[in-house]
Design a protein around this motif. Structure first.
Motif, PDB file in Angstrom:
ATOM      1  N   LEU A 250       0.852  -1.188   0.000  1.00 30.82           N
ATOM      2  CA  LEU A 250       0.000   0.000   0.000  1.00 30.82           C
ATOM      3  C   LEU A 250       0.890   1.242   0.000  1.00 30.82           C
ATOM      4  O   LEU A 250       1.708   1.427   0.902  1.00 30.82           O
ATOM      5  N   ASP A 251       0.746   2.046  -1.017  1.00 30.64           N
ATOM      6  CA  ASP A 251       1.576   3.244  -1.159  1.00 30.64           C
ATOM      7  C   ASP A 251       0.664   4.410  -1.512  1.00 30.64           C
ATOM      8  O   ASP A 251       0.477   4.728  -2.679  1.00 30.64           O
ATOM      9  N   VAL A 252       0.067   5.000  -0.474  1.00 28.87           N
ATOM     10  CA  VAL A 252      -0.870   6.098  -0.682  1.00 28.87           C
ATOM     11  C   VAL A 252      -0.505   7.251   0.243  1.00 28.87           C
ATOM     12  O   VAL A 252       0.158   7.072   1.261  1.00 28.87           O
ATOM     13  N   THR A 253      -0.926   8.433  -0.140  1.00 32.57           N
ATOM     14  CA  THR A 253      -0.833   9.597   0.728  1.00 32.57           C
ATOM     15  C   THR A 253      -2.186  10.287   0.705  1.00 32.57           C
ATOM     16  O   THR A 253      -2.942  10.166  -0.258  1.00 32.57           O
ATOM     17  N   GLY A 254      -2.489  10.989   1.783  1.00 35.02           N
ATOM     18  CA  GLY A 254      -3.754  11.703   1.866  1.00 35.02           C
ATOM     19  C   GLY A 254      -4.947  10.792   2.018  1.00 35.02           C
ATOM     20  O   GLY A 254      -6.005  11.060   1.459  1.00 35.02           O
ATOM     21  N   HIS A 255      -4.778   9.714   2.796  1.00 34.11           N
ATOM     22  CA  HIS A 255      -5.849   8.734   2.970  1.00 34.11           C
ATOM     23  C   HIS A 255      -6.139   8.457   4.436  1.00 34.11           C
ATOM     24  O   HIS A 255      -5.244   8.510   5.278  1.00 34.11           O
ATOM     25  N   VAL A 256      -7.383   8.109   4.688  1.00 40.93           N
ATOM     26  CA  VAL A 256      -7.755   7.422   5.918  1.00 40.93           C
ATOM     27  C   VAL A 256      -7.789   5.955   5.529  1.00 40.93           C
ATOM     28  O   VAL A 256      -8.435   5.574   4.545  1.00 40.93           O
ATOM     29  N   ILE A 257      -7.071   5.129   6.288  1.00 46.63           N
ATOM     30  CA  ILE A 257      -6.938   3.712   5.967  1.00 46.63           C
ATOM     31  C   ILE A 257      -7.559   2.900   7.095  1.00 46.63           C
ATOM     32  O   ILE A 257      -7.086   2.952   8.235  1.00 46.63           O
ATOM     33  N   ALA A 258      -8.626   2.164   6.779  1.00 47.55           N
ATOM     34  CA  ALA A 258      -9.229   1.239   7.739  1.00 47.55           C
ATOM     35  C   ALA A 258      -8.600  -0.125   7.493  1.00 47.55           C
ATOM     36  O   ALA A 258      -8.714  -0.679   6.399  1.00 47.55           O
ATOM     37  N   THR A 259      -7.897  -0.640   8.506  1.00 48.30           N
ATOM     38  CA  THR A 259      -7.244  -1.933   8.362  1.00 48.30           C
ATOM     39  C   THR A 259      -8.141  -3.045   8.881  1.00 48.30           C
ATOM     40  O   THR A 259      -9.100  -2.793   9.605  1.00 48.30           O
ATOM     41  N   GLY A 260      -7.785  -4.254   8.532  1.00 48.82           N
ATOM     42  CA  GLY A 260      -8.432  -5.405   9.128  1.00 48.82           C
ATOM     43  C   GLY A 260      -7.964  -5.538  10.567  1.00 48.82           C
ATOM     44  O   GLY A 260      -6.895  -5.042  10.936  1.00 48.82           O
ATOM     45  N   GLY A 261      -8.741  -6.202  11.377  1.00 53.42           N
ATOM     46  CA  GLY A 261      -8.405  -6.340  12.791  1.00 53.42           C
ATOM     47  C   GLY A 261      -7.099  -7.045  13.053  1.00 53.42           C
ATOM     48  O   GLY A 261      -6.470  -6.846  14.095  1.00 53.42           O
ATOM     49  N   SER A 262      -6.634  -7.858  12.102  1.00 54.63           N
ATOM     50  CA  SER A 262      -5.407  -8.624  12.314  1.00 54.63           C
ATOM     51  C   SER A 262      -4.167  -7.964  11.722  1.00 54.63           C
ATOM     52  O   SER A 262      -3.087  -8.551  11.752  1.00 54.63           O
ATOM     53  N   ALA A 263      -4.275  -6.755  11.223  1.00 60.20           N
ATOM     54  CA  ALA A 263      -3.125  -6.062  10.630  1.00 60.20           C
ATOM     55  C   ALA A 263      -1.946  -5.998  11.589  1.00 60.20           C
ATOM     56  O   ALA A 263      -0.784  -6.082  11.170  1.00 60.20           O
ATOM     57  N   VAL A 264      -2.224  -5.874  12.877  1.00 59.04           N
ATOM     58  CA  VAL A 264      -1.174  -5.704  13.879  1.00 59.04           C
ATOM     59  C   VAL A 264      -0.335  -6.961  14.115  1.00 59.04           C
ATOM     60  O   VAL A 264       0.675  -6.898  14.810  1.00 59.04           O
ATOM     61  N   TYR A 265      -0.699  -8.078  13.522  1.00 62.55           N
ATOM     62  CA  TYR A 265       0.116  -9.281  13.650  1.00 62.55           C
ATOM     63  C   TYR A 265       1.363  -9.208  12.778  1.00 62.55           C
ATOM     64  O   TYR A 265       2.272 -10.015  12.931  1.00 62.55           O
ATOM     65  N   SER A 266       1.411  -8.276  11.873  1.00 60.77           N
ATOM     66  CA  SER A 266       2.585  -8.118  11.017  1.00 60.77           C
ATOM     67  C   SER A 266       3.363  -6.868  11.419  1.00 60.77           C
ATOM     68  O   SER A 266       2.969  -5.746  11.099  1.00 60.77           O
ATOM     69  N   ALA A 267       4.490  -7.090  12.089  1.00 57.96           N
ATOM     70  CA  ALA A 267       5.342  -5.957  12.467  1.00 57.96           C
ATOM     71  C   ALA A 267       5.830  -5.239  11.214  1.00 57.96           C
ATOM     72  O   ALA A 267       5.909  -4.006  11.186  1.00 57.96           O
TER      73      ALA A 267
END
Length: 176
Positions: free
Chosen positions: A71-88
């Motif tokens: 993901l390479d964006v600027t100027g965004h609000v990004i809603a992640t999946g609940g498990s995104a935090v499992y990937s450092a």
């Protein structure tokens, strides 16, 4: 000097309001919006639950990490999946130019909002209870958050306002 923050990333449990608050926040801040669960589904060609059912929760986490790291964006609000935090690796990538906001809600509220979590595409070990998943993830959400917003008993608009107060306000002009 750290790089400018160009994005706002929302993390939290399913049912915490990431997608809904994300849309409201994007409108309020004149930013674009992206929901990474939708990007994962488009990338995989299957629903989140289908990925879990057919390939296992680890497969969903691998696809999620790949999508987030690309993901390479600027100027965004990004809603992640609940498990995104499992990937450092994915979280470090997001933190490079984003403020990370943890939408914190209680386990009781998660249960109330999501109902039957077995149908929700939630990435968890087959033997893991919702209570154990909640405790495990809460530690990770807190670790990565730049701002924690308690969403208990608040409307989505109120949560959005708290985020804006916490990270979107420009500093007040200084008097000399």
């Amino acid at each position: 000097m750290p790089p400018p923050l160009n994005n706002i990333v929302l993390i939290g449990m399913p049912g915490s309001g990431k997608s809904t608050v994300g849309v409201i926040l994007a409108k309020a801040t004149a930013l674009a919006f992206v929901d990474t669960d939708l990007l994962i589904q488009a990338h995989a060609g299957h629903s989140l639950q289908s990925i879990i059912d057919n390939e296992g929760y680890e497969a969903l986490r691998r696809v999620e990490e790949q999508v987030l790291c690309n993901l390479d964006v600027t100027g965004h609000v990004i809603a992640t999946g609940g498990s995104a935090v499992y990937s450092a690796r994915a979280m470090q990538h997001l933190k490079r130019n984003s403020a990370i906001v943890f939408l914190d809600i209680s386990l009781a509220t998660v249960r109330q909002r999501i109902g039957d979590f077995s149908l929700r595409g939630i990435s968890k070990r087959p033997d893991q209870t919702l209570e154990a998943l909640f405790a495990e993830r809460r530690m990770l959400y807190t670790r990565y958050a730049d701002l924690i917003v308690n969403g208990e008993h608040k409307t989505q608009d109120q949560v959005c306002e708290e985020i804006q107060k916490g990270i979107c306000q420009e500093p007040a002009p200084r008097s000399f």
